[in-house]
Each structure stands twice: as structure tokens, then as C-alpha cells.
Scaffold this active site. Structure first.
Site, PDB file in Angstrom:
ATOM      1  N   ARG A   1      18.154  -3.595  77.235  1.00  0.00           N
ATOM      2  CA  ARG A   1      19.349  -3.768  78.057  1.00  0.00           C
ATOM      3  C   ARG A   1      19.495  -2.739  79.171  1.00  0.00           C
ATOM      4  O   ARG A   1      20.317  -2.929  80.073  1.00  0.00           O
ATOM      5  CB  ARG A   1      20.592  -3.742  77.166  1.00  0.00           C
ATOM      6  CG  ARG A   1      20.579  -4.801  76.064  1.00  0.00           C
ATOM      7  CD  ARG A   1      20.460  -6.213  76.605  1.00  0.00           C
ATOM      8  NE  ARG A   1      20.647  -7.203  75.547  1.00  0.00           N
ATOM      9  CZ  ARG A   1      20.732  -8.505  75.745  1.00  0.00           C
ATOM     10  NH1 ARG A   1      20.631  -8.989  76.972  1.00  0.00           N
ATOM     11  NH2 ARG A   1      20.903  -9.338  74.724  1.00  0.00           N
TER      12      ARG A   1
ATOM     13  N   ARG B   1      42.916 -14.885  69.576  1.00  0.00           N
ATOM     14  CA  ARG B   1      44.148 -15.465  69.029  1.00  0.00           C
ATOM     15  C   ARG B   1      45.360 -14.608  69.384  1.00  0.00           C
ATOM     16  O   ARG B   1      46.496 -15.069  69.288  1.00  0.00           O
ATOM     17  CB  ARG B   1      44.047 -15.582  67.501  1.00  0.00           C
ATOM     18  CG  ARG B   1      43.014 -16.577  67.025  1.00  0.00           C
ATOM     19  CD  ARG B   1      42.871 -16.548  65.521  1.00  0.00           C
ATOM     20  NE  ARG B   1      44.045 -17.119  64.858  1.00  0.00           N
ATOM     21  CZ  ARG B   1      44.201 -17.158  63.543  1.00  0.00           C
ATOM     22  NH1 ARG B   1      43.267 -16.643  62.757  1.00  0.00           N
ATOM     23  NH2 ARG B   1      45.274 -17.694  63.007  1.00  0.00           N
TER      24      ARG B   1
ATOM     25  N   SER C   1      10.922   5.236  61.817  1.00  0.00           N
ATOM     26  CA  SER C   1      11.836   4.623  60.850  1.00  0.00           C
ATOM     27  C   SER C   1      12.879   5.585  60.278  1.00  0.00           C
ATOM     28  O   SER C   1      14.008   5.156  60.002  1.00  0.00           O
ATOM     29  CB  SER C   1      11.055   3.944  59.715  1.00  0.00           C
ATOM     30  OG  SER C   1      10.236   4.869  59.026  1.00  0.00           O
TER      31      SER C   1
END
Length: 243
Positions: free
Chosen positions: A184, A101, A65
């Protein structure tokens, strides 16, 4: 409408990454206050090899951690929207992605290698990409002519395919990166996101080897495949085959 290629660059890493992780680990087992040792870590009074060795040994115990205190930021281009949709499913991360966009007259795209290897498949794929590009430009012009103006792009983009190239900035902490690589970098992962993960892992190994030298698919760290025999790729024995 050119075909795009993968490019991954490391933009930033938390400063003093190794020392920070070392300090975080030490605080878990140290009776004192690690802020008091921090100047010694930065000055080199505590050798970096000593820090790296301590961190590596604690990581081997399964305690990981504290590596969350260090983050890596990458910029990636030459990935498809199909790939980015997989990437953003990793939730403990931050993303800034190029908006469609702002696509204009041309659209770069990603071609799967399996298609590129077959001449007739490649020709059909390229023809369709051209068709899509033409449709996008035509729709945008029609919308502009009917008063949509600056909003035309955001409606015309609905015809763009998952092959459309995108660019993205990604930030993950080291623990999230390990989880990302576990999944992955696996041979069973989809080819494009595996290529992205492999490129990111190489950057991490160069920058912070004590944390990432054993990074990658879970089998690389475990020494066996955690998948069942039905799904294993065969590179490592499955857990069942170890007994």
C-alpha cells in the site's frame, strides 16, 4: 455535510516490543531458555542498542516470523468507505469500524484530489454529496413515519456513497504491517490507502525503528521494482533492468 481529513493515531503497542522481539529471535538460536534472560532485557543489563543491532541483522537474513509477537493498534478517521473496503482485505488483522447505522443528519465525506483540483468537478461532487445527505434524511423520516422507528437508519443508509467518511480501529502484528506497507505504500496503490499506509508507517518508524526503518513499498527494501516493466512506476529499475 463537511469534507473530512485523514487523521491517524497510534493507540497501543505491545509492551517492551524491542525486547520481546529480541527474545523471540534469541530463542531460535539460543540453547537456553529466554525466560531466564528476560529480566536482564527489561532492566537494561542487555543494552537496547545491542538488542536493536541483533534484531536488524537477523531481519536482513530474511528471518522475520518472530516480529509477529508484537502488535500495533491504530485509530483512523477521515477515510472513505472505499478505503476501508481495501483495508479490511488484509486478513491477518483485527478491525472495529464505525457502523453506518449511526449516521444521523450529516455525513462527512472524502473528496478525491483529482476532483478537488477541477472547479466544475468539485462543484458537481459537492452538490451530489448534498443530494445524498438530503435523500438519507428524507428516507429516514419517511421510514420513521411508517413505523420503522429505530431501524430507519439501517435502511436509509443504503443510499450512502463510497465517499462517506468512516472511522476504524486496526490492530496488526509487525509482520502483517510490513506486508501491508509493501503493497500500500507503493506508488501504484490507490491514493487514499497509500496516504493511510504512509501515515501508519511514520508512527511505526517513530515507535520501533529497528523493525520499520526500512519499511515501505517493496522497492524501498529490495532496491529494485519487483513489478514487470509494464507496471513499474520508474522510481527504481525493474529486476530485468538490473542484469
Amino acid at each position: 455535510m463537511p469534507e473530512a481529513s485523514l487523521r491517524v493515531e497510534l493507540l497501543a503497542v505491545t509492551p517492551n516490543a524491542l525486547s520481546l522481539i529480541y527474545a523471540a529471535f534469541r530463542q531460535c538460536y539460543h540453547a537456553g531458555f529466554v525466560a531466564d534472560m528476560w529480566p536482564k532485557l527489561l532492566s537494561g543489563e542487555v543494552d537496547r542498542e545491542v538488542q536493536a543491532d541483533f534484531v536488524s541483522k537477523v531481519l536482513e537474513s530474511g528471518h522475520d516470523s518472530p516480529v509477529e509477537h508484537v502488535c500495533f493498534t491504530f485509530a483512523a478517521e477521515g477515510i472513505s468507505r472505499a478505503c476501508s473496503h481495501q483495508l479490511v482485505r488484509h486478513r491477518i488483522a483485527s478491525y472495529s469500524q464505525q457502523s453506518q447505522r449511526y449516521v444521523t443528519d450529516s455525513m462527512d465525506y472524502i473528496m478525491p484530489p483529482a476532483i478537488a483540483r477541477i472547479p466544475e468537478a468539485k462543484a458537481r461532487f459537492e452538490a451530489f454529496m448534498q443530494e445524498v445527505g438530503d435523500a438519507y434524511a428524507d428516507l429516514r423520516d419517511i421510514l420513521v413515519a411508517h413505523g420503522r422507528k429505530s431501524k430507519a437508519n439501517e435502511d436509509a443508509r443504503f443510499v450512502l456513497p463510497q465517499a462517506a467518511e468512516t472511522k476504524i480501529v486496526v490492530t496488526m502484528n509487525c509482520r502483517s504491517l510490513h506486508h501491508f506497507f509493501n503493497l500500500r505504500c507503493c506508488n501504484r496503490a490507490q491514493w487514499e490507502i497509500r496516504a493511510l499506509a504512509d501515515a501508519m508507517l511514520e508512527k511505526c518508524k517513530q515507535e520501533l525503528p529497528p523493525i520499520f526503518s526500512r519499511g515501505g513499498a517493496r522497492c524501498e527494501m529490495l532496491g529494485y521494482c519487483p513489478e514487470s516493466g509494464k507496471f513499474a512506476c520508474g522510481k527504481y529499475p525493474t529486476r530485468e533492468n538490473l542484469t
